[in-house]
Design an enzyme around this catalytic site. Sequence first.
Site, PDB file in Angstrom:
ATOM      1  N   ASP A  50       2.688  -7.066   4.720  1.00  0.00           N
ATOM      2  CA  ASP A  50       2.293  -5.918   5.543  1.00  0.00           C
ATOM      3  C   ASP A  50       2.252  -6.240   7.027  1.00  0.00           C
ATOM      4  OD1 ASP A  50       1.562  -3.275   5.920  1.00  0.00           O
ATOM      5  OD2 ASP A  50      -0.576  -3.667   5.751  1.00  0.00           O
ATOM      6  N   GLU A  55      -5.010   1.835   2.822  1.00  0.00           N
ATOM      7  CA  GLU A  55      -4.916   0.716   3.766  1.00  0.00           C
ATOM      8  C   GLU A  55      -5.008   1.184   5.212  1.00  0.00           C
ATOM      9  OE1 GLU A  55      -3.137  -2.069   6.556  1.00  0.00           O
ATOM     10  OE2 GLU A  55      -2.395  -0.073   6.045  1.00  0.00           O
ATOM     11  N   GLU A  56      -4.461   2.373   5.489  1.00  0.00           N
ATOM     12  CA  GLU A  56      -4.382   2.840   6.874  1.00  0.00           C
ATOM     13  C   GLU A  56      -5.728   3.266   7.450  1.00  0.00           C
ATOM     14  OE1 GLU A  56      -1.930   2.334   8.579  1.00  0.00           O
ATOM     15  OE2 GLU A  56      -0.136   2.320   7.347  1.00  0.00           O
ATOM     16  N   HIS A  87       4.211   2.872  12.637  1.00  0.00           N
ATOM     17  CA  HIS A  87       3.463   3.939  13.317  1.00  0.00           C
ATOM     18  C   HIS A  87       4.250   4.575  14.464  1.00  0.00           C
ATOM     19  CE1 HIS A  87      -0.802   2.629  11.809  1.00  0.00           C
ATOM     20  NE2 HIS A  87       0.152   2.298  10.940  1.00  0.00           N
ATOM     21  N   HIS A 112       0.822  -1.215   0.000  1.00  0.00           N
ATOM     22  CA  HIS A 112       0.000   0.000   0.000  1.00  0.00           C
ATOM     23  C   HIS A 112       0.853   1.260   0.000  1.00  0.00           C
ATOM     24  CE1 HIS A 112       0.351   0.968   4.382  1.00  0.00           C
ATOM     25  NE2 HIS A 112       0.338  -0.336   4.567  1.00  0.00           N
ATOM     26  N   ASP A 171      -0.301   4.476   1.044  1.00  0.00           N
ATOM     27  CA  ASP A 171      -0.580   5.478   2.073  1.00  0.00           C
ATOM     28  C   ASP A 171       0.203   5.193   3.346  1.00  0.00           C
ATOM     29  OD1 ASP A 171      -2.296   3.205   2.321  1.00  0.00           O
ATOM     30  OD2 ASP A 171      -3.554   4.303   3.739  1.00  0.00           O
ATOM     31  N   ASP A 200       6.214   0.621   6.817  1.00  0.00           N
ATOM     32  CA  ASP A 200       4.772   0.471   6.597  1.00  0.00           C
ATOM     33  C   ASP A 200       4.306   1.439   5.513  1.00  0.00           C
ATOM     34  OD1 ASP A 200       2.127  -0.261   6.961  1.00  0.00           O
ATOM     35  OD2 ASP A 200       1.850   0.985   8.733  1.00  0.00           O
TER      36      ASP A 200
END
Length: 409
Positions: A189, A160-161, A384, A93, A95, A126
């Site tokens: 992921d 995705e987030e 994150h 992904h 984003d 990520d």
Amino acid sequence: MLDALLSRLADKRDLVIDLQRELTAIPALGPDNGGPGEREKADRLKTLLADMGFPEPREINAPDPRVPCGHRPNLAVVIPGADTARTFWVISHLDIVPPGDRALWRGDPYTLEVDGDLLYGRGVEDNQQAVVSSILLGKALLETGTTPPVNYGMLFVADEETGSKYGLDYVAAHHDGLFTKDDLFLVPDFGLPSSEMVEVAEKSMLWYKVSVKGRQCHASTPEDGINSLSAAALFILKIPKLHERFPAKNPLFQPANSTFEPTKKEANVDNINTIPGRDVFYVDCRVLPEYDLDDVTAAIRAYGREVEAACGVTIDYEVVQQEQAAPATPEDAPIVRKVMDGIRAVYAGAKPRPMGIGGGTVAAYLRRRGHPAVVWATLEHNAHQPNERTSIAKTIGDAQVMAHVLAGA
């Protein structure tokens, strides 16, 4: 074929750094995170792929009026194989999440920092590690002139987030023949530094908002009000009883049981000498697939009725997010066996095993449509967080695992 690919991949350190630097510089934040979406990052990626000789991507754009371009881009790039009826898909992904408190970062989160084998920056793990690993394999195929046994597909998705409504969920519903029943699907992921977690199942997920309404008054005359905070506290203390109501365990998961955790608490009054008339808290539930989430919400509401009767408050509920678990990927599915074989071949001493996780991944959108999918990567496991980092060696190693899967497809 395989030896040539592995040899070519082993020499890709500079390309890993170059691609990560380009991608990190573009903060692809979705509108729910205060950003313009993934369009700029997708356009830059298209240019980078074209410069490396990749086929023209197919765009599947999900309409979204909240972003400047009016859509969220999803890119599918396919290198044809000897058997063009089947494709090995690697899905990543575009984003990212916001950097949070920048004072906690070692530098600008959007400027790549290289420190030996580690790369620092928002998004590097990520999910740019997966983006880069998939590109490395495609570049090695092009450089060696290799025709793989089946098509090699890279799918770069949006959103995705924040739920995948404009990402893989949209692609899976509007792909117009992009996927077939015999395709292989890998979603890099989630994973462990040891490379041993091969995710094949997920728990159901429920985020539940609970609003407790009492009556505000001065703290010196509590008889004039109804203390919503006291009632909310009583309710929160009842939440652990859900473990007794839903006691099953499944060793595929860690932890093996369902989890029910009060988490976020909204502010109520600003001053100490006021009894609050409204309190809001949230519960995060990760529930084993055999339980219906409607039964969980019913149990929570039953506890709420007890609190209403005991405290004189009224309680409202709102589902923030609810995802009933998708069917698990069978542990003996071809994609599971091929990924584990590749891990053993690349990461010496690794003992990969099928596992389940408590969080949702985009693989659920494939599994619900009958496509067995594996979620796996070799990650530092710091998504994150401030100073998000990724390993260059593991980025290359993961690409080599992908090469093993493709060669054996």
